[in-house]
Design a protein around this motif. Structure first.
Motif, PDB file in Angstrom:
ATOM      1  N   THR A 113       0.788  -1.308  -0.145  1.00 29.52           N
ATOM      2  CA  THR A 113      -0.091   0.052   0.029  1.00 29.52           C
ATOM      3  C   THR A 113       0.840   1.060  -0.152  1.00 29.52           C
ATOM      4  O   THR A 113       1.842   1.397   0.656  1.00 29.52           O
ATOM      5  CB  THR A 113      -0.782  -0.001   1.057  1.00 29.52           C
ATOM      6  OG1 THR A 113      -1.829   1.136   1.043  1.00 29.52           O
ATOM      7  CG2 THR A 113      -0.168   0.231   2.405  1.00 29.52           C
ATOM      8  N   GLN A 118      -5.408   3.295  -1.565  1.00 25.86           N
ATOM      9  CA  GLN A 118      -5.039   2.248  -2.481  1.00 25.86           C
ATOM     10  C   GLN A 118      -3.996   1.404  -1.910  1.00 25.86           C
ATOM     11  O   GLN A 118      -3.138   1.673  -1.238  1.00 25.86           O
ATOM     12  CB  GLN A 118      -4.337   3.201  -3.582  1.00 25.86           C
ATOM     13  CG  GLN A 118      -5.339   4.078  -4.628  1.00 25.86           C
ATOM     14  CD  GLN A 118      -4.696   4.544  -5.916  1.00 25.86           C
ATOM     15  OE1 GLN A 118      -3.632   4.624  -5.811  1.00 25.86           O
ATOM     16  NE2 GLN A 118      -5.239   4.532  -7.155  1.00 25.86           N
ATOM     17  N   TRP A 120      -2.438  -2.813  -3.017  1.00 27.88           N
ATOM     18  CA  TRP A 120      -2.531  -3.945  -4.127  1.00 27.88           C
ATOM     19  C   TRP A 120      -2.151  -5.360  -3.552  1.00 27.88           C
ATOM     20  O   TRP A 120      -1.427  -5.533  -2.323  1.00 27.88           O
ATOM     21  CB  TRP A 120      -1.101  -3.620  -5.133  1.00 27.88           C
ATOM     22  CG  TRP A 120      -1.490  -2.254  -5.771  1.00 27.88           C
ATOM     23  CD1 TRP A 120      -1.822  -2.436  -7.314  1.00 27.88           C
ATOM     24  CD2 TRP A 120      -1.178  -1.006  -5.562  1.00 27.88           C
ATOM     25  NE1 TRP A 120      -1.793  -0.954  -7.682  1.00 27.88           N
ATOM     26  CE2 TRP A 120      -1.232  -0.075  -6.745  1.00 27.88           C
ATOM     27  CE3 TRP A 120      -0.774  -0.621  -4.288  1.00 27.88           C
ATOM     28  CZ2 TRP A 120      -1.261   1.400  -6.377  1.00 27.88           C
ATOM     29  CZ3 TRP A 120      -0.818   0.947  -4.446  1.00 27.88           C
ATOM     30  CH2 TRP A 120      -0.981   1.851  -5.371  1.00 27.88           C
ATOM     31  N   GLN A 129      -4.656  -7.840  -7.748  1.00 30.01           N
ATOM     32  CA  GLN A 129      -5.954  -7.236  -7.469  1.00 30.01           C
ATOM     33  C   GLN A 129      -5.657  -5.507  -7.009  1.00 30.01           C
ATOM     34  O   GLN A 129      -4.382  -5.484  -6.378  1.00 30.01           O
ATOM     35  CB  GLN A 129      -6.961  -7.714  -6.436  1.00 30.01           C
ATOM     36  CG  GLN A 129      -7.253  -9.266  -6.906  1.00 30.01           C
ATOM     37  CD  GLN A 129      -8.051  -9.890  -5.578  1.00 30.01           C
ATOM     38  OE1 GLN A 129      -9.347  -9.429  -5.212  1.00 30.01           O
ATOM     39  NE2 GLN A 129      -7.495 -10.837  -4.926  1.00 30.01           N
ATOM     40  N   VAL A 130      -6.246  -4.747  -7.157  1.00 31.30           N
ATOM     41  CA  VAL A 130      -6.058  -3.290  -6.919  1.00 31.30           C
ATOM     42  C   VAL A 130      -7.455  -2.773  -5.996  1.00 31.30           C
ATOM     43  O   VAL A 130      -8.472  -2.965  -6.530  1.00 31.30           O
ATOM     44  CB  VAL A 130      -6.097  -2.542  -8.369  1.00 31.30           C
ATOM     45  CG1 VAL A 130      -5.771  -1.004  -7.599  1.00 31.30           C
ATOM     46  CG2 VAL A 130      -5.043  -2.927  -9.000  1.00 31.30           C
ATOM     47  N   TRP A 131      -7.164  -2.116  -4.958  1.00 28.41           N
ATOM     48  CA  TRP A 131      -8.284  -1.643  -3.969  1.00 28.41           C
ATOM     49  C   TRP A 131      -8.278  -0.082  -4.311  1.00 28.41           C
ATOM     50  O   TRP A 131      -7.325   0.391  -4.388  1.00 28.41           O
ATOM     51  CB  TRP A 131      -7.917  -1.987  -2.595  1.00 28.41           C
ATOM     52  CG  TRP A 131      -8.706  -1.177  -1.601  1.00 28.41           C
ATOM     53  CD1 TRP A 131      -8.694  -0.222  -0.869  1.00 28.41           C
ATOM     54  CD2 TRP A 131      -9.967  -1.785  -0.945  1.00 28.41           C
ATOM     55  NE1 TRP A 131      -9.516   0.181  -0.082  1.00 28.41           N
ATOM     56  CE2 TRP A 131     -10.315  -0.827  -0.207  1.00 28.41           C
ATOM     57  CE3 TRP A 131     -10.854  -2.693  -1.475  1.00 28.41           C
ATOM     58  CZ2 TRP A 131     -11.646  -0.817   0.525  1.00 28.41           C
ATOM     59  CZ3 TRP A 131     -12.131  -2.760  -0.972  1.00 28.41           C
ATOM     60  CH2 TRP A 131     -12.215  -1.914   0.002  1.00 28.41           C
ATOM     61  N   ASN A 132      -9.263   0.230  -4.717  1.00 25.68           N
ATOM     62  CA  ASN A 132      -9.564   1.510  -5.054  1.00 25.68           C
ATOM     63  C   ASN A 132     -10.360   2.572  -3.881  1.00 25.68           C
ATOM     64  O   ASN A 132     -10.681   3.741  -4.034  1.00 25.68           O
ATOM     65  CB  ASN A 132     -10.287   1.801  -6.440  1.00 25.68           C
ATOM     66  CG  ASN A 132     -11.842   1.263  -6.123  1.00 25.68           C
ATOM     67  OD1 ASN A 132     -12.068   0.947  -4.959  1.00 25.68           O
ATOM     68  ND2 ASN A 132     -12.362   0.784  -7.208  1.00 25.68           N
ATOM     69  N   GLY A 133     -10.283   1.848  -2.906  1.00 28.00           N
ATOM     70  CA  GLY A 133     -10.935   2.635  -1.631  1.00 28.00           C
ATOM     71  C   GLY A 133     -12.388   2.028  -1.459  1.00 28.00           C
ATOM     72  O   GLY A 133     -12.757   2.327  -0.003  1.00 28.00           O
ATOM     73  N   THR A 134     -12.960   1.362  -2.340  1.00 26.72           N
ATOM     74  CA  THR A 134     -14.361   0.966  -2.131  1.00 26.72           C
ATOM     75  C   THR A 134     -14.398  -0.521  -2.353  1.00 26.72           C
ATOM     76  O   THR A 134     -15.274  -1.263  -2.046  1.00 26.72           O
ATOM     77  CB  THR A 134     -15.173   1.724  -2.900  1.00 26.72           C
ATOM     78  OG1 THR A 134     -15.168   1.604  -4.390  1.00 26.72           O
ATOM     79  CG2 THR A 134     -15.364   3.097  -2.336  1.00 26.72           C
ATOM     80  N   TRP A 136     -12.358  -4.230  -4.514  1.00 19.93           N
ATOM     81  CA  TRP A 136     -11.311  -4.906  -5.063  1.00 19.93           C
ATOM     82  C   TRP A 136     -11.504  -4.876  -6.765  1.00 19.93           C
ATOM     83  O   TRP A 136     -12.702  -5.408  -6.951  1.00 19.93           O
ATOM     84  CB  TRP A 136     -10.791  -6.057  -4.696  1.00 19.93           C
ATOM     85  CG  TRP A 136     -10.085  -6.466  -3.259  1.00 19.93           C
ATOM     86  CD1 TRP A 136     -10.614  -6.237  -1.918  1.00 19.93           C
ATOM     87  CD2 TRP A 136      -8.796  -5.877  -3.018  1.00 19.93           C
ATOM     88  NE1 TRP A 136      -9.841  -6.362  -1.049  1.00 19.93           N
ATOM     89  CE2 TRP A 136      -8.563  -6.043  -1.624  1.00 19.93           C
ATOM     90  CE3 TRP A 136      -7.827  -5.314  -3.879  1.00 19.93           C
ATOM     91  CZ2 TRP A 136      -7.311  -5.514  -1.238  1.00 19.93           C
ATOM     92  CZ3 TRP A 136      -6.388  -5.131  -3.344  1.00 19.93           C
ATOM     93  CH2 TRP A 136      -6.306  -5.405  -2.008  1.00 19.93           C
ATOM     94  N   ASN A 139      -6.549  -7.108 -11.786  1.00 19.19           N
ATOM     95  CA  ASN A 139      -5.599  -6.706 -12.780  1.00 19.19           C
ATOM     96  C   ASN A 139      -4.773  -7.546 -13.088  1.00 19.19           C
ATOM     97  O   ASN A 139      -3.418  -7.665 -12.822  1.00 19.19           O
ATOM     98  CB  ASN A 139      -5.073  -5.225 -12.100  1.00 19.19           C
ATOM     99  CG  ASN A 139      -4.059  -4.633 -13.402  1.00 19.19           C
ATOM    100  OD1 ASN A 139      -4.271  -4.860 -14.680  1.00 19.19           O
ATOM    101  ND2 ASN A 139      -3.242  -3.793 -13.008  1.00 19.19           N
ATOM    102  N   LYS A 158       3.096   4.010  -9.366  1.00 14.98           N
ATOM    103  CA  LYS A 158       2.009   2.904  -9.440  1.00 14.98           C
ATOM    104  C   LYS A 158       2.599   2.038 -10.298  1.00 14.98           C
ATOM    105  O   LYS A 158       1.498   1.248 -11.104  1.00 14.98           O
ATOM    106  CB  LYS A 158       0.635   3.427  -9.497  1.00 14.98           C
ATOM    107  CG  LYS A 158       0.065   4.369  -8.501  1.00 14.98           C
ATOM    108  CD  LYS A 158      -1.066   4.890  -8.843  1.00 14.98           C
ATOM    109  CE  LYS A 158      -1.587   5.940  -7.773  1.00 14.98           C
ATOM    110  NZ  LYS A 158      -2.583   6.632  -7.814  1.00 14.98           N
TER     111      LYS A 158
END
Length: 365
Positions: A113, A118, A120, A129-134, A136, A139, A158
């Motif tokens: 992180t 954000q 990963w 996987q990518v966490w965008n705040g809300t 997963w 990718n 990134k």
């Protein structure tokens, strides 16, 4: 033993991190003295070692029943843990634990992180996987191979580097948004165990052949062999690399080469699975048998996770000391930041009242 006539010229601190179970009790205490001896009543001694720091148990949250292999703690006070069966649990300061939905049921082996909402994750079946705040989002790297990805590292732009069992290095360009790959510089049967980086170009990869490779932006070079297999790496800067692994190995590499670290006794019998630093000279490492080690800038000391299960990963936000670790059997532990204690010789005025610590109504700590 009766303590008599002890003058207190400076308040003595009892620092207990509320709710986290960390014990930090710097103190001045009267020296023990046989009653028949001619002892000075003001003979004070200062302990040479601080008490062992105790990590507090966190959870496990309701519904968590899995071995955990990854943790990422960000400066935004968001903590993500991952493990078997695609397990993810998220903690945000001031809120309860929650369980974000993963994209599949594969084991999560590594988390990274930058904070700011954000993170990963990498794991089995080439899962990235990518966490965008809300939530997963998957990718995945390209190709028909589905390796187990053991480690992931993400630079400030990134760009993602991830490695594992396929002898292939996968790189995601954070600027153009596309995946690429390159073959490992080692033999085909080699398992890549860890990846880290520093600066715009330098990257390091470790393998199960006790080998560390350095990428300079154009080509790989092989560093001198390590004594045992490297399981984890952390780069403090472009000129300082820390590695940890089997048989209690921790090494620091600078421009002068590998520097073996002096560790407490019995550590050599245990595998160290994870090492991380806070960018200010402090490091933590965890491993088999509930092993927790802390480097305070000058030496390594043991800390107490109050468990004997295998600990698999540790994380700390840059610039801070509130660290998190995870392990098998749903183990989650938290270490509150330690507070500096400075003992000042302010002198003891002769007119201060005398405090008799032998009184029965004096509070017992």
């Amino acid at each position: 033993m009766r303590l008599q006539g002890l003058k207190l010229g400076l308040g003595v601190g009892l620092l207990l991190a509320t709710g986290c179970g960390q014990l930090w009790r710097p103190f001045l205490e009267a020296s023990s003295c046989d009653p028949s001896a001619n002892c000075a009543t003001e003979d004070l001694s200062v302990p040479t070692e601080p008490p062992m720091v105790v990590w507090s148990k966190q959870g496990p949250p309701n519904g968590l029943a899995a071995d955990l292999y990854a943790v990422a703690a960000g400066a935004d006070n968001e903590v993500m843990v991952g493990g078997d069966n695609g397990t993810f649990w998220r903690y945000k300061a001031g809120a309860a634990w929650s369980s974000p939905l993963a994209v599949n049921s594969k084991r999560v082996r590594s988390l990274y992180t930058h904070g700011q909402g954000q993170s990963w994750a990498a794991g089995d079946a080439a899962t990235v996987q990518v966490w965008n705040g809300t939530g997963w989002a998957r990718n995945p790297p390209p190709g028909t191979l589905y390796p187990s990805l053991s480690s992931i590292w993400v630079d400030p732009q990134k760009s993602i580097w991830t490695v594992g069992s396929s002898n292939t290095i996968y790189v995601f360009n954070g600027i153009t948004g596309g995946w690429g790959s390159m073959p490992s510089p080692g033999p085909a049967a080699e398992l890549l165990t860890a990846v880290t980086g520093a600066g715009p170009y330098l990257r390091w990869l470790a393998s199960d052949h006790a080998t560390v490779y350095q990428w300079d932006g154009a080509a790989f070079s092989t560093l001198p062999a390590t004594p045992t297999v490297v399981r984890s790496m952390w780069a403090a800067s472009e000129t300082e690399l820390w590695v940890a692994g089997d048989a209690g190995m921790i090494l620091r590499r600078t421009t002068a080469g590998w520097e073996p670290q002096a560790l407490p006794g019995l550590v050599s019998a245990r595998r160290i699975n994870s090492i991380v630093g806070n960018g200010q000279g402090k490091l933590w490492a965890v491993g088999e048998g509930g092993l927790v080690l802390h480097f305070d800038g000058s030496r390594w000391r043991l800390e107490d996770a109050a468990t004997t299960v295998e600990l698999t990963a540790v994380s700390v936000p840059l610039g801070r000391e509130d660290a998190w670790l995870v392990g098998l059997q749903s183990t989650i532990r938290y270490r509150a930041p330690s507070l500096p204690v400075v003992l000042l010789d302010l002198g003891v005025p002769s007119d201060l009242p005398t405090v008799d610590l032998s009184k029965s109504d004096f509070p017992v700590l």
